[in-house]
Every structure is written in C-alpha cells, then in structure tokens.
Design a protein around this motif. Sequence first.
Motif, PDB file in Angstrom:
ATOM      1  N   PRO A 120      55.809 -89.818  35.260  1.00 20.29           N
ATOM      2  CA  PRO A 120      56.221 -91.156  34.835  1.00 20.29           C
ATOM      3  C   PRO A 120      57.177 -91.105  33.632  1.00 20.29           C
ATOM      4  CG  PRO A 120      53.846 -91.052  35.166  1.00 20.29           C
ATOM      5  CD  PRO A 120      54.341 -89.647  35.237  1.00 20.29           C
ATOM      6  N   LYS A 121      58.013 -92.112  33.529  1.00 19.60           N
ATOM      7  CA  LYS A 121      59.007 -92.179  32.457  1.00 19.60           C
ATOM      8  C   LYS A 121      58.356 -92.220  31.078  1.00 19.60           C
ATOM      9  CE  LYS A 121      62.903 -92.573  34.871  1.00 19.60           C
ATOM     10  NZ  LYS A 121      64.039 -91.623  34.721  1.00 19.60           N
ATOM     11  N   ASP A 122      57.178 -92.856  30.979  1.00 25.21           N
ATOM     12  CA  ASP A 122      56.535 -93.004  29.676  1.00 25.21           C
ATOM     13  C   ASP A 122      55.472 -91.940  29.417  1.00 25.21           C
ATOM     14  OD1 ASP A 122      54.770 -93.834  31.598  1.00 25.21           O
ATOM     15  OD2 ASP A 122      54.096 -95.623  30.526  1.00 25.21           O
ATOM     16  N   TYR A 123      55.423 -90.888  30.245  1.00 26.78           N
ATOM     17  CA  TYR A 123      54.387 -89.862  30.096  1.00 26.78           C
ATOM     18  C   TYR A 123      54.749 -88.909  28.966  1.00 26.78           C
ATOM     19  CZ  TYR A 123      51.083 -86.142  31.274  1.00 26.78           C
ATOM     20  OH  TYR A 123      50.076 -85.220  31.222  1.00 26.78           O
ATOM     21  N   LYS A 145      61.151 -86.135  34.670  1.00 29.68           N
ATOM     22  CA  LYS A 145      61.101 -87.595  34.662  1.00 29.68           C
ATOM     23  C   LYS A 145      62.233 -88.169  35.502  1.00 29.68           C
ATOM     24  CE  LYS A 145      58.825 -88.378  30.193  1.00 29.68           C
ATOM     25  NZ  LYS A 145      58.964 -88.934  28.821  1.00 29.68           N
ATOM     26  N   GLY A 170      61.515 -88.067  39.167  1.00 31.24           N
ATOM     27  CA  GLY A 170      60.328 -88.819  39.567  1.00 31.24           C
ATOM     28  C   GLY A 170      59.054 -88.016  39.697  1.00 31.24           C
TER      29      GLY A 170
END
Length: 590
Positions: free
Chosen positions: A393-396, A387, A390
């Motif tokens: 995604p940060k919310d994955y 995360k 990159g």
Amino acid sequence: MDFYSLNFIIALVLAAIVSVVLSRTKKRRAFAVIVAPTILYIFFYNYDYSVLGGAVPCVITYAGAIVSVYFFLLYSSYERVKVDCLSSNKLIVKIPILLLLLYLGELFLLAIPWALDMFPLSNADAVLFTLFAGENEGAEEFVISSLISKVLVPSVYYFAIVVAAMLVATSILARSKVAFLFKLGKVKCVFGGLTFGQCLAQLQKGVLFPLVAICFCHLSLLPGIVLNPALMELFRIPVDSELYKNDYVHPDSVKVETQSDSMKNLIVIFLESMATNYAQYTPEIVKLQKTSGDFAPGGLNVAGTSWTIAGITGKLCGIPLNMPMGINEYNGKLPTYLPHAKCLMNVLADKDYNQVYMQGSSGDFTQKRTFWTVHGNVAVHDIEYYKGVGKIPKDYHVFWGFDDRKLYRFAREELDSLARLEKPFALYFLTVDTHQPEGFLDDSCAAEFSADEKPFLRALRCASRQLDSFLKWAKEQSWYGNTTISVMGDHTSKILCEKANVSRSDSLHWVNFILNSSIDRSVSGRRYSSLDMFPTLLEAMGFRWEGRSMGLGKSLYSGDSTLLERYGQRALDSLLRERSYQYDYFLMGE
C-alpha cells in the motif's frame, strides 16, 4: 539499570576520587584543570593510538564525567548561614523560566542515550558520511517515531515526577528556620528560611547545577567527532598513495574470463549487522556455514567499511568509502558516487548480466540508488518501487520501510522473473530487521519467540530462520545448479554487543559463506576484510584472471596474504583513511 547508566555512575565515582586527590590545595586546582583535557585526549579521543581506541560509546560518559566533576567540585562550596527574606520580585517570571530550563535539560539527558542507541556515534566515519551524503530520505519516519516514544513522551512523565518532588521538598524547606548557602563560582543558592515561592526558585537553581554538569559531560561527544581521522583527512593535501600504487588492481587492467560455456548467475544477500559472534541465536546460519563454502571466523571491519553502504562498497568494489574530498571542494552531495571506480557490477554488466538490487527502505538513503545506477546500471527495487507497482500500500511503512518477510517474498518473485530471461542474472538484496537499536519483529516472528527474551535476540532468531527458508526454496529451483549464492553480514556493530550478550572486548566478525562456489572448499583461519570479497566472488562464479587480485582485495581462494594480514589492523586503517590522488580520481576523475 541499563548499561549506559551503570557506566555513568562508575564514571562519577572515578572522577570524584581523582578530583579530590588533585584538588586538596589551591595550587593543584590549576593542575587538575590541565589534567582533565589531557585525560580526555589520551584515553578517549586520540582515535588510532588511544588506550580505548575510540570504539566504545560508553567511554564518552567517563570522559565527560571527569571534566564535569572536576569543575563542579573544584569551584563549589556550601555553608550554614542566616538570611533575611529575599526579594519576591520577578518570581512569577523566574519560576517558569527555571522550569523550562529544567525540562530542556532533562530532555537533553534522555536524548543523548537515545542517540547513542539509535545512531553509531562511536563510529564517527559513518555519522559524518551520512550527514554529508546529501539526501537521506527513508530514515525520517522511523527516527521521528522512535524519538517521540523514547524521548519526548518519557520526558513529560519524568518532568512531572521531578516537579512533584520539588513541590514536596519546597514545602519542607519553607518551614525550616535553618538556611544553607551553596556557591558555584558566582552562582549562589539558599536552601531554607525563605517563603514558599523563594524556596521553589532556589531549589530549581540547585537542581540545575548537577543537571548542567551532566549535560556538559554529554557535550564531550563533539571532540570525539571533530577529532575523528575521517574528518581531519578532509583538510589534508592529497598524497601519492603507496597502498594504491602497489596493491590496487583496476579491473580494466586484467582480462577476466570464464572457464565454462555458460556464465553462472549470482545472488548476494547482505544481512544487516550479522556477526558470527551471535551463533547461539542463529542456529540455522551456523548449520548453513558448516555445509557450504565457509570463510571462518568471518570478515573484519576496516576503515571505510563499517556501515552499510560502506560495507557494500568495500565488498563489491574493493575500496573503502571515504569522505568525499577537501572541505572547500565538497558541495554536500556525492559526485555521482565513485564514478571512476570499477566494481563487480561493472564487470558483470560488461558480460551482459541482468542485475537487480533490492531493499526494504528508500534507495535514496545515503544515495544507494546513485551507487547502484552508476555502477553497472543496476535496477533498484526499493520501497518506492514496490509501492509504485502495487505490491504494498502507498501508506505502508514499518521500521525502515517494509520488513524482511516481504523482502524475501519479493526476492522469490524477482528470481522467477530473472530466470525466465535468456541472459545470466545477478540479484543483490539487503535485509534490515536486525538493524540497531533493537531490530524489528513482524507479527509472525513476534509470535514464534518468547516475549521475555531481548528484542534484538528475537530479531536474530527470526532473521536466521527466514534466511534458511529462502535458501531451502532456492535449492528446489531449476536455476539453482548454475547459481552462486553469497551470504554476508554487511558490517559488524559494537553498539549491538550488549543486546546480543556479547562482550564489547570480543573481536566481531561478519558472517560470510558461499553456496555453489566454482571452487568447492572452505577457507578458515584467515584475517580478511570487505575489500577481499570482490575477487573472491568473481572466482566463486568461475571467472579467472591473472594475479587473482581485484581492487585492494585478494581472492580468499588464492592463499595470498590479504592487506589485513600484511599490514595489521591499525596500519591498514591509517592507510585506507589517507587522502590520496588515487582516491580523488575515483571520486572526480582528476
């Protein structure tokens, strides 16, 4: 009907028969109360020497049902009576309270089978270690979502059905002029001959009786954990272990050398819970085993190696992962994770290897990040790392973090980067899509296999194809000729037997084969454990040293007897669990 429910019904029948036989007279009632805990101990909780060995989760229901039915049948009775109308005082308070108790009891009943399926409760070593290992970040989201979907939501539906059924039954009983008095000790219930509200309150009490009995059966989980040898060792005085004195080889005590000018690279793939017993669902793995350096029939779990981080520790350090230390000395966090034990990563770090460990979940779960950092300063690339750079995604977040398809893709990228460096490399990574309770299928995997098949079987098929695809790619790379690739199941799990159509009585063996070994031959018919993989991997990479032993392991290429072959499973497990000065040194350096 699921396996858990079937076992519980069988247990109730068995307990009822035994209870009736033992309780025909009042004199036998006291005897029955004594016999119940005795049966519990002999058959279920005396871990090492019990008839059932403490290995099957469903036996908890047998033990608990015997106890609950003893007390339920021995101290209950019913009779036909004439009753006057009971007082209606406080019904407006009693009925909601009883409804709440009914819901909580039902919630408890759903939560225990879920917990048995979600967590390895039959493997108390793993449960206790995970609870005491400090930070366990990374598992919460998956566990909570599963709890909501499989416990909380169904409990609401079932509760609504129970309440509806009770209202119908109450309307019938309220019209009846015949009453029955049911007694359990000092608790009494009257059915029939009452007003609607009174009948409803009495019926709720009646339903609570069997519910409490069944809940009591589930509480028998506690003795199974409390009497577990791993926990009991915390209270023992350390001994001077003959096992470590006679069989442990510290890596610093031998000179490890390579026979070639260039040192080989290493890739170690830990396949979550992958056993050779699942062969019919993993044809690609079976083919790979036949065309590589195989170690049939596979490795066996021994004490301190039967869950993920314990299996990894055993395979790479040659020692089990035991409870940290005496309960008075333990502060809830591992003291930098066996800092005085030397592992494969330390040996390779001394030879200037670039080393990376990858996994799709958080490296903080059971302090894996600490383990890899302390031993060889291995870079940990977990979900937080990817995360941060990159890649995702940060919310994955799916299942335990991200799926294995992404893990294999990232592994290819990591290898491309490592291969461009001048130093030899070692890449270790752990899959997760075959983790209990049912594994995980990404969208592409779900589309490949029939939805009529059990989810775990589809997860096995997908894991086999993904591994095969990765190894085919690896064979096409320029670095492949100078790289040893080890594929191992991290451990085996009895709780997955039913889901993989394997008998619980079968001996489970974790998958184990090596590609591009410096010793080009297979080894078969050996009884070995995770402890033997530390020296075996070193020899597969072309390293040589006197004695061909490392840690508590024997190289499987050497032909020397392993500890499992010398001592047998039961004796070796007892020796490995033993609290010793030598193991305390690995932990504390004292």
